[in-house]
Scaffold this active site. Sequence first.
Site, PDB file in Angstrom:
ATOM      1  N   ALA A 105       0.867  -1.177   0.000  1.00  0.00           N
ATOM      2  CA  ALA A 105       0.000   0.000   0.000  1.00  0.00           C
ATOM      3  C   ALA A 105       0.901   1.224   0.000  1.00  0.00           C
ATOM      4  O   ALA A 105       2.036   1.181   0.480  1.00  0.00           O
ATOM      5  CB  ALA A 105      -0.925   0.015   1.207  1.00  0.00           C
ATOM      6  N   SER A 106       0.396   2.320  -0.547  1.00  0.00           N
ATOM      7  CA  SER A 106       1.253   3.493  -0.758  1.00  0.00           C
ATOM      8  C   SER A 106       1.574   4.248   0.521  1.00  0.00           C
ATOM      9  O   SER A 106       2.666   4.788   0.671  1.00  0.00           O
ATOM     10  CB  SER A 106       0.602   4.441  -1.770  1.00  0.00           C
ATOM     11  OG  SER A 106       0.476   3.810  -3.023  1.00  0.00           O
TER      12      SER A 106
END
Length: 216
Positions: free
Chosen positions: A9-10
């Site tokens: 996930a960013s």
Amino acid sequence: MFVRAYLRASTSQQDASRARGALDAFATERGLRIAARYMENESGAKLDRPELFRLLADCDPGDVLLVEQVDRLSRLTAPDWMKLRSEIDAKQVRIVALDLPTSWSLAATSDEFTARMFSAVNNMMLDVLAAVARKDYDDRRRRQSEGTARAKAAGLYKGRPENKARNVAIAAMLGDGRTWREVMDATGCSRTLLAKIARDVRERRAEADEAPCPPL
């Protein structure tokens, strides 16, 4: 053949484990067992991703790197994508992505000719989807920048509110001698924000050192 799942996930506000169920179901349907899972909260637009490279270091030739989507693996620029591809190719790792059906056959045992044919097709599709993922990233950044510019011109832009509690914790960790990597891993902050807070800490220390001592 080991199957190693990569989940990314960013930001720290996003759940990197979100796709775990889909990856587990994909493996179960094909009679495969996921040997290890590697999760991290890092931007796909940067090459420096410790967990991804730990996964590759753990791989033996023929192992499968399983991802939900190709953009979980890469939103890289073309030069950085080629660097990552070179590392993957050198390790002889097979990329299997749930959004890339041409890759699914790589998770099954096949004769050498069939394996080479599917690998060639899959590598081409990987390059295409990696390029699409980067374009999507650039387009979103451009639209955000244009929206911010319009908001500033209209006097409506206030910027992102400061997370004061987190920044105080970051400053305290720096004061305790923690490394930048330890701080980023613990708080999910960016290197840019960490550099700013570190600079503020140094400036406050310098101001305190220059302050005159109170009279006795």
